[in-house]
Design a protein around this motif. Structure first.
Motif, PDB file in Angstrom:
ATOM      1  N   TRP A  84       0.853  -1.179   0.000  1.00 19.74           N
ATOM      2  CA  TRP A  84       0.000   0.000   0.000  1.00 19.74           C
ATOM      3  C   TRP A  84       0.890   1.231   0.000  1.00 19.74           C
ATOM      4  O   TRP A  84       2.037   1.186   0.444  1.00 19.74           O
ATOM      5  CB  TRP A  84      -0.888   0.026   1.243  1.00 19.74           C
ATOM      6  N   ALA A  85       0.372   2.323  -0.515  1.00 16.84           N
ATOM      7  CA  ALA A  85       1.106   3.587  -0.521  1.00 16.84           C
ATOM      8  C   ALA A  85       0.122   4.710  -0.235  1.00 16.84           C
ATOM      9  O   ALA A  85      -1.080   4.585  -0.478  1.00 16.84           O
ATOM     10  CB  ALA A  85       1.785   3.807  -1.877  1.00 16.84           C
ATOM     11  N   ALA A  86       0.638   5.815   0.313  1.00 17.32           N
ATOM     12  CA  ALA A  86      -0.186   6.988   0.610  1.00 17.32           C
ATOM     13  C   ALA A  86       0.130   8.093  -0.383  1.00 17.32           C
ATOM     14  O   ALA A  86       1.258   8.200  -0.879  1.00 17.32           O
ATOM     15  CB  ALA A  86       0.080   7.470   2.037  1.00 17.32           C
ATOM     16  N   ASP A  87      -0.852   8.950  -0.649  1.00 18.81           N
ATOM     17  CA  ASP A  87      -0.651   9.960  -1.690  1.00 18.81           C
ATOM     18  C   ASP A  87       0.367  11.036  -1.317  1.00 18.81           C
ATOM     19  O   ASP A  87       0.913  11.702  -2.193  1.00 18.81           O
ATOM     20  CB  ASP A  87      -1.988  10.610  -2.085  1.00 18.81           C
ATOM     21  N   ASP A  88       0.641  11.221  -0.016  1.00 20.86           N
ATOM     22  CA  ASP A  88       1.530  12.321   0.361  1.00 20.86           C
ATOM     23  C   ASP A  88       2.976  11.905   0.600  1.00 20.86           C
ATOM     24  O   ASP A  88       3.803  12.730   0.988  1.00 20.86           O
ATOM     25  CB  ASP A  88       0.992  13.064   1.588  1.00 20.86           C
ATOM     26  N   ASP A  89       3.303  10.643   0.390  1.00 19.49           N
ATOM     27  CA  ASP A  89       4.697  10.210   0.443  1.00 19.49           C
ATOM     28  C   ASP A  89       5.185   9.970  -0.978  1.00 19.49           C
ATOM     29  O   ASP A  89       4.387   9.804  -1.908  1.00 19.49           O
ATOM     30  CB  ASP A  89       4.841   8.936   1.271  1.00 19.49           C
ATOM     31  N   LEU A  90       6.489   9.951  -1.148  1.00 21.35           N
ATOM     32  CA  LEU A  90       7.076   9.702  -2.463  1.00 21.35           C
ATOM     33  C   LEU A  90       7.878   8.403  -2.398  1.00 21.35           C
ATOM     34  O   LEU A  90       8.969   8.369  -1.836  1.00 21.35           O
ATOM     35  CB  LEU A  90       7.965  10.882  -2.885  1.00 21.35           C
ATOM     36  N   ILE A  91       7.297   7.356  -2.945  1.00 19.69           N
ATOM     37  CA  ILE A  91       7.923   6.041  -2.883  1.00 19.69           C
ATOM     38  C   ILE A  91       8.638   5.742  -4.197  1.00 19.69           C
ATOM     39  O   ILE A  91       8.072   5.939  -5.282  1.00 19.69           O
ATOM     40  CB  ILE A  91       6.880   4.941  -2.595  1.00 19.69           C
ATOM     41  N   VAL A  92       9.877   5.287  -4.092  1.00 19.16           N
ATOM     42  CA  VAL A  92      10.665   4.934  -5.268  1.00 19.16           C
ATOM     43  C   VAL A  92      10.145   3.601  -5.806  1.00 19.16           C
ATOM     44  O   VAL A  92      10.094   2.610  -5.065  1.00 19.16           O
ATOM     45  CB  VAL A  92      12.157   4.816  -4.894  1.00 19.16           C
ATOM     46  N   PRO A  93       9.725   3.535  -7.053  1.00 16.20           N
ATOM     47  CA  PRO A  93       9.083   2.313  -7.571  1.00 16.20           C
ATOM     48  C   PRO A  93       9.953   1.069  -7.518  1.00 16.20           C
ATOM     49  O   PRO A  93       9.437  -0.040  -7.369  1.00 16.20           O
ATOM     50  CB  PRO A  93       8.708   2.681  -9.010  1.00 16.20           C
ATOM     51  N   SER A  94      11.282   1.227  -7.618  1.00 13.36           N
ATOM     52  CA  SER A  94      12.159   0.054  -7.560  1.00 13.36           C
ATOM     53  C   SER A  94      12.086  -0.641  -6.207  1.00 13.36           C
ATOM     54  O   SER A  94      12.423  -1.825  -6.091  1.00 13.36           O
ATOM     55  CB  SER A  94      13.605   0.457  -7.851  1.00 13.36           C
ATOM     56  N   PHE A  95      11.629   0.082  -5.169  1.00 11.60           N
ATOM     57  CA  PHE A  95      11.491  -0.531  -3.843  1.00 11.60           C
ATOM     58  C   PHE A  95      10.536  -1.717  -3.887  1.00 11.60           C
ATOM     59  O   PHE A  95      10.775  -2.748  -3.250  1.00 11.60           O
ATOM     60  CB  PHE A  95      10.995   0.490  -2.824  1.00 11.60           C
TER      61      PHE A  95
END
Length: 326
Positions: A84-95
């Motif tokens: 899951w991811a939240a709209d206000d964080d910036l997650i690196v897709p390679s993670f």
């Protein structure tokens, strides 16, 4: 079942934050299935988010109730791993790919997180740049021991500041168990504890040596009735439910009723830990930090452990997709 990862991106009436994360994914390249899980109540925001879903070629689902969104996500889940991811964080897709590969090769683990920087900036002057800190730098590797030992070690790690597994990559089985009980949760804060219990019942959790992303400590805070009152972060109903989860999932493994009740007593840590970490932008003073913030727009990768493409994607996020960007 496909051996890949599926990601659910939760959003609520903040199209600019949603597009910031979607564009961040696009700039860095992603090849996993992505579903926007929109909790927006107002039609204007739903319409904007649908347009973004089409623009970035992602799937879109709308459900106001967050527990319902989790269930909709699980009904779509057809991969061995998910996040899951939240709209206000910036997650690196390679993670997500790195996390799925780790879990595939290390069957004893059920959920993983990665290295997280905290992101700080002036919301009213995003063109002035940003600075990064390591308020969540504590790592953990919790695999051995019984449930209580693992839960205590997890709580100790979180009290020191560490990347959250709630937004980490996890196995299908964790999400399956989570969704058996999620509709009975009353407070959204309890979801994270439920996720932790499910993860530790099914295996170990670990912070792996890969960049997870950037947790935005300067974004606008969402306010929800079912989580904002500090006196209501834990409810008696949710505590009883979490105790029930532990007893139910362990009853075939532990014969002693007293021992089961002892395990269940750790459903919530008491006393509650105080909030950890930093991030108040009011501390952004002085010419040194001003220079650091502007320099990060162009050369953040020289001072931190990520490559130039991430710096470029962060710059675009700040200058084009921050809520008050001009």
């Amino acid at each position: 079942m496909k051996e890949s990862v599926m990601v659910g991106l939760f959003t609520y009436q903040r199209p600019i934050y949603l597009e910031r994360q979607l564009n961040f994914f696009k700039d860095l390249g992603f090849d996993f299935r992505l579903i926007i899980l929109d909790g927006s109540e107002k039609q204007e925001f739903r319409d904007q988010n649908k347009v973004l879903a089409a623009k970035y070629q992602t799937e879109y689902l709308n459900e106001v109730d967050i527990m319902g969104r989790h269930q909709l996500f699980f009904k779509k889940l057809d991969t061995e791993f998910s996040a899951w991811a939240a709209d206000d964080d910036l997650i690196v897709p390679s993670f997500f790919t790195d996390g799925a590969n780790f879990l595939k090769e290390n069957k004893g683990y059920s959920a993983i997180a990665g290295k997280v920087y905290t992101l700080h900036y002036d919301r009213w002057k995003p063109n002035k740049g940003y600075y990064l800190r390591s308020y969540l730098e504590n790592k953990y590797d919790i695999l051995y021991g019984d449930l209580i030992e693992k839960m205590v070690r997890r709580d100790q790690s979180y009290a020191l500041g560490c990347p959250p597994t709630f937004y980490g990559v996890k196995t299908y089985e964790v999400v399956e168990m989570f969704n058996k009980y999620i509709t009975n949760i009353k407070l959204t804060t309890s979801m994270e504890r439920l996720d932790e219990i499910c993860s530790l019942l099914l295996g170990g959790i670990k912070v792996i040596d890969t960049l997870m992303g950037f947790r935005d400590y300067s974004s606008d805070t969402l306010r929800f009735e079912n989580r904002d009152d500090p006196e209501q972060y834990i409810s008696k109903e949710d505590t009883l439910l979490l105790q029930h989860v532990i007893c139910t999932e362990l009853k075939d493994k532990i014969d002693s009723k007293d021992l089961l009740e002892y395990y269940a007593s750790y459903a919530w840590p008491l006393p509650l830990r105080l909030p950890q970490g930093g991030g108040d932008f009011s501390g952004l003073t002085g010419w040194k930090r001003d220079i650091e913030s502007v320099a990060n727009l162009f050369i953040a990768h020289r001072y931190h452990k990520f490559d130039k493409a991430v710096t470029k994607a962060l710059r675009t996020s700040m200058l084009k997709y921050s809520p008050n960007a001009k």
